[in-house]
Design a protein around this motif. Structure first.
Motif, PDB file in Angstrom:
ATOM      1  N   ARG A  73       0.832  -1.212   0.000  1.00  0.00           N
ATOM      2  CA  ARG A  73       0.000   0.000   0.000  1.00  0.00           C
ATOM      3  C   ARG A  73       0.865   1.260   0.000  1.00  0.00           C
ATOM      4  NH1 ARG A  73      -3.085   3.762   3.046  1.00  0.00           N
ATOM      5  NH2 ARG A  73      -1.904   3.330   4.951  1.00  0.00           N
ATOM      6  N   GLN A  74       1.910   1.258   0.806  1.00  0.00           N
ATOM      7  CA  GLN A  74       2.793   2.422   0.850  1.00  0.00           C
ATOM      8  C   GLN A  74       3.508   2.622  -0.486  1.00  0.00           C
ATOM      9  OE1 GLN A  74       2.891   4.765   3.140  1.00  0.00           O
ATOM     10  NE2 GLN A  74       1.306   3.625   4.261  1.00  0.00           N
ATOM     11  N   ARG A  75       3.883   1.535  -1.142  1.00  0.00           N
ATOM     12  CA  ARG A  75       4.516   1.655  -2.450  1.00  0.00           C
ATOM     13  C   ARG A  75       3.528   2.201  -3.476  1.00  0.00           C
ATOM     14  NH1 ARG A  75       8.298   3.330  -5.660  1.00  0.00           N
ATOM     15  NH2 ARG A  75       8.633   2.048  -7.520  1.00  0.00           N
ATOM     16  N   LEU A  76       2.282   1.745  -3.401  1.00  0.00           N
ATOM     17  CA  LEU A  76       1.246   2.271  -4.299  1.00  0.00           C
ATOM     18  C   LEU A  76       1.100   3.776  -4.122  1.00  0.00           C
ATOM     19  CD1 LEU A  76      -1.109   1.711  -6.322  1.00  0.00           C
ATOM     20  CD2 LEU A  76      -2.587   1.531  -4.309  1.00  0.00           C
ATOM     21  N   LEU A  77       1.051   4.221  -2.878  1.00  0.00           N
ATOM     22  CA  LEU A  77       0.888   5.658  -2.608  1.00  0.00           C
ATOM     23  C   LEU A  77       2.105   6.456  -3.081  1.00  0.00           C
ATOM     24  CD1 LEU A  77      -0.767   5.445   0.924  1.00  0.00           C
ATOM     25  CD2 LEU A  77      -1.871   6.038  -1.236  1.00  0.00           C
ATOM     26  N   GLU A  78       3.278   5.872  -2.946  1.00  0.00           N
ATOM     27  CA  GLU A  78       4.500   6.524  -3.437  1.00  0.00           C
ATOM     28  C   GLU A  78       4.441   6.687  -4.955  1.00  0.00           C
ATOM     29  OE1 GLU A  78       9.233   5.289  -3.807  1.00  0.00           O
ATOM     30  OE2 GLU A  78       8.030   4.452  -2.181  1.00  0.00           O
ATOM     31  N   LEU A  79       4.037   5.620  -5.630  1.00  0.00           N
ATOM     32  CA  LEU A  79       3.899   5.690  -7.090  1.00  0.00           C
ATOM     33  C   LEU A  79       2.841   6.704  -7.499  1.00  0.00           C
ATOM     34  CD1 LEU A  79       4.036   1.863  -7.915  1.00  0.00           C
ATOM     35  CD2 LEU A  79       5.803   3.560  -8.458  1.00  0.00           C
ATOM     36  N   TYR A  80       1.738   6.737  -6.748  1.00  0.00           N
ATOM     37  CA  TYR A  80       0.652   7.655  -7.090  1.00  0.00           C
ATOM     38  C   TYR A  80       1.083   9.109  -6.928  1.00  0.00           C
ATOM     39  CZ  TYR A  80      -3.821  10.079  -7.050  1.00  0.00           C
ATOM     40  OH  TYR A  80      -4.834  10.954  -7.322  1.00  0.00           O
ATOM     41  N   LEU A  81       1.790   9.423  -5.857  1.00  0.00           N
ATOM     42  CA  LEU A  81       2.219  10.798  -5.632  1.00  0.00           C
ATOM     43  C   LEU A  81       3.126  11.281  -6.760  1.00  0.00           C
ATOM     44  CD1 LEU A  81       1.807  13.074  -3.594  1.00  0.00           C
ATOM     45  CD2 LEU A  81       3.815  12.253  -2.362  1.00  0.00           C
ATOM     46  N   ALA A  82       3.895  10.360  -7.326  1.00  0.00           N
ATOM     47  CA  ALA A  82       4.782  10.713  -8.441  1.00  0.00           C
ATOM     48  C   ALA A  82       4.040  10.814  -9.775  1.00  0.00           C
ATOM     49  CB  ALA A  82       5.900   9.678  -8.554  1.00  0.00           C
ATOM     50  N   HIS A  83       2.780  10.379  -9.789  1.00  0.00           N
ATOM     51  CA  HIS A  83       2.016  10.311 -11.045  1.00  0.00           C
ATOM     52  C   HIS A  83       0.627  10.916 -10.834  1.00  0.00           C
ATOM     53  CE1 HIS A  83       0.488   8.467 -14.790  1.00  0.00           C
ATOM     54  NE2 HIS A  83       1.743   8.215 -15.088  1.00  0.00           N
ATOM     55  N   ILE A  84       0.548  11.930  -9.965  1.00  0.00           N
ATOM     56  CA  ILE A  84      -0.743  12.311  -9.404  1.00  0.00           C
ATOM     57  C   ILE A  84      -1.655  13.072 -10.368  1.00  0.00           C
ATOM     58  CG2 ILE A  84      -0.078  14.546  -8.393  1.00  0.00           C
ATOM     59  CD1 ILE A  84      -1.590  13.419  -5.808  1.00  0.00           C
ATOM     60  N   ALA A  85      -1.086  13.763 -11.325  1.00  0.00           N
ATOM     61  CA  ALA A  85      -1.941  14.573 -12.199  1.00  0.00           C
ATOM     62  C   ALA A  85      -1.520  14.466 -13.662  1.00  0.00           C
ATOM     63  CB  ALA A  85      -1.917  16.037 -11.751  1.00  0.00           C
ATOM     64  N   VAL A  86      -1.072  13.289 -14.054  1.00  0.00           N
ATOM     65  CA  VAL A  86      -0.618  13.096 -15.435  1.00  0.00           C
ATOM     66  C   VAL A  86      -1.814  12.956 -16.381  1.00  0.00           C
ATOM     67  CG1 VAL A  86       0.725  11.639 -16.995  1.00  0.00           C
ATOM     68  CG2 VAL A  86       1.525  12.040 -14.645  1.00  0.00           C
ATOM     69  N   HIS A  87      -2.771  12.121 -15.991  1.00  0.00           N
ATOM     70  CA  HIS A  87      -3.932  11.869 -16.843  1.00  0.00           C
ATOM     71  C   HIS A  87      -5.253  12.319 -16.216  1.00  0.00           C
ATOM     72  CE1 HIS A  87      -1.257   9.592 -19.380  1.00  0.00           C
ATOM     73  NE2 HIS A  87      -0.996   8.716 -18.421  1.00  0.00           N
ATOM     74  N   THR A  88      -5.221  12.820 -15.003  1.00  0.00           N
ATOM     75  CA  THR A  88      -6.442  13.241 -14.306  1.00  0.00           C
ATOM     76  C   THR A  88      -7.038  14.489 -14.938  1.00  0.00           C
ATOM     77  OG1 THR A  88      -5.839  12.242 -12.195  1.00  0.00           O
ATOM     78  CG2 THR A  88      -7.309  14.139 -12.105  1.00  0.00           C
ATOM     79  N   VAL A  89      -8.356  14.479 -15.097  1.00  0.00           N
ATOM     80  CA  VAL A  89      -9.070  15.620 -15.684  1.00  0.00           C
ATOM     81  C   VAL A  89     -10.406  15.818 -14.963  1.00  0.00           C
ATOM     82  CG1 VAL A  89      -8.061  15.399 -17.996  1.00  0.00           C
ATOM     83  CG2 VAL A  89     -10.144  14.117 -17.421  1.00  0.00           C
ATOM     84  N   LEU A  90     -10.988  16.998 -15.146  1.00  0.00           N
ATOM     85  CA  LEU A  90     -12.359  17.211 -14.702  1.00  0.00           C
ATOM     86  C   LEU A  90     -13.284  16.307 -15.497  1.00  0.00           C
ATOM     87  CD1 LEU A  90     -12.379  21.119 -14.690  1.00  0.00           C
ATOM     88  CD2 LEU A  90     -12.549  19.691 -12.640  1.00  0.00           C
ATOM     89  N   PHE A  91     -14.325  15.802 -14.845  1.00  0.00           N
ATOM     90  CA  PHE A  91     -15.323  15.049 -15.592  1.00  0.00           C
ATOM     91  C   PHE A  91     -15.994  15.964 -16.625  1.00  0.00           C
ATOM     92  CE2 PHE A  91     -15.120  11.779 -12.313  1.00  0.00           C
ATOM     93  CZ  PHE A  91     -15.312  10.628 -13.078  1.00  0.00           C
ATOM     94  N   PRO A  92     -16.418  15.415 -17.752  1.00  0.00           N
ATOM     95  CA  PRO A  92     -17.111  16.236 -18.755  1.00  0.00           C
ATOM     96  C   PRO A  92     -18.280  16.986 -18.136  1.00  0.00           C
ATOM     97  CG  PRO A  92     -16.624  14.057 -19.647  1.00  0.00           C
ATOM     98  CD  PRO A  92     -16.270  14.007 -18.185  1.00  0.00           C
ATOM     99  N   GLY A  93     -18.362  18.268 -18.438  1.00  0.00           N
ATOM    100  CA  GLY A  93     -19.443  19.101 -17.938  1.00  0.00           C
ATOM    101  C   GLY A  93     -19.129  19.841 -16.653  1.00  0.00           C
ATOM    102  N   ILE A  94     -18.097  19.411 -15.911  1.00  0.00           N
ATOM    103  CA  ILE A  94     -17.778  20.059 -14.632  1.00  0.00           C
ATOM    104  C   ILE A  94     -17.239  21.472 -14.839  1.00  0.00           C
ATOM    105  CG2 ILE A  94     -16.230  20.003 -12.635  1.00  0.00           C
ATOM    106  CD1 ILE A  94     -18.510  18.078 -12.297  1.00  0.00           C
TER     107      ILE A  94
END
Length: 222
Positions: A73-94
């Motif tokens: 779990r800690q490794r997952l969170l470490e990976l996520y923090l390094a990749h936190i906003a690469v593909h994340t977007v607002l949902f359509p319409g927001i």
């Protein structure tokens, strides 16, 4: 008589933001590190709203008591923090919805169970405008959702009563939180709904299948 709405609060993952694409990358990266096969994106997507523990259980079929559970779990969170906003977007319409809120001087904010360690860098990276006037994470309350404390705090920060808030979320815990606070609730059925779950059973005041359906609901409560 119902009070006019003065603020709209959103859950984060699966309601305001489509964060699943980044979780798909990091979950499968972790699986690859452990010489495990990748999971289909839609399987990971459905589990995102339930947090890191749920994703480890999903990916590795491990109980929390297993000695490898917390290191993974800690490794997952470490990976996520390094990749936190690469593909994340607002949902359509927001984006359009936030503009409408600004045009009508309605404050907006976020009440999430995502820790501030991840929420704040994510929001900083995305730099959403108009910016939220309240961002409430588990770090800011004694009791996280489904307890209504997050919305009570939101009311204090935004200068309004909880019943003057509409709360939107993609999980029953969000609706329970809103109901407990006396807020109007909208179930975001377009979000990360667990397989076999049905937003129609969450007892929300409204249920939407697309963010474009939210503004007409808000208009009724102005």
């Amino acid at each position: 008589m119902a009070k006019p709405i003065r603020a709209v609060m959103f859950d984060l993952d699966g309601t305001l933001l489509d964060t699943a694409p980044d979780f798909v990358v990091v979950v499968n990266q972790l699986l690859s590190e452990q010489a495990r096969p990748a999971l289909a994106a839609e399987i990971i997507r459905a589990g995102v709203s339930n947090g890191s523990k749920a994703l480890i259980k999903l990916a590795f079929s491990l109980d929390e008591s297993h000695e490898q559970f917390e290191p993974l779990r800690q490794r997952l969170l470490e990976l996520y923090l390094a990749h936190i906003a690469v593909h994340t977007v607002l949902f359509p319409g927001i984006d359009k919805l936030l503009g409408k809120l600004a045009d009508h001087n309605i404050a907006w904010g976020i009440a999430t169970n995502k820790p501030a360690t991840y929420t704040l860098p994510l929001m900083a990276a995305l730099n959403i405008q108009p910016a939220p006037l309240s961002v409430i994470c588990p770090d800011h309350v004694a009791r996280s959702k489904p307890d209504p404390e997050s919305l009570f705090l939101a009311g204090t920060q935004l200068g309004c009563l909880p019943e003057e808030i509409i709360y939107i979320g993609d999980h029953k815990r969000d609706i329970d939180c809103g109901k407990g606070a006396g807020s109007i609730t909208i179930a975001a059925a377009y979000g990360y709904v667990d397989a076999g779950d049905d937003p129609a059973n969450w007892n929300a005041d409204y249920c939407v299948n697309h963010a474009d359906e939210i503004w007409p609901i808000i208009e009724r409560h102005l």
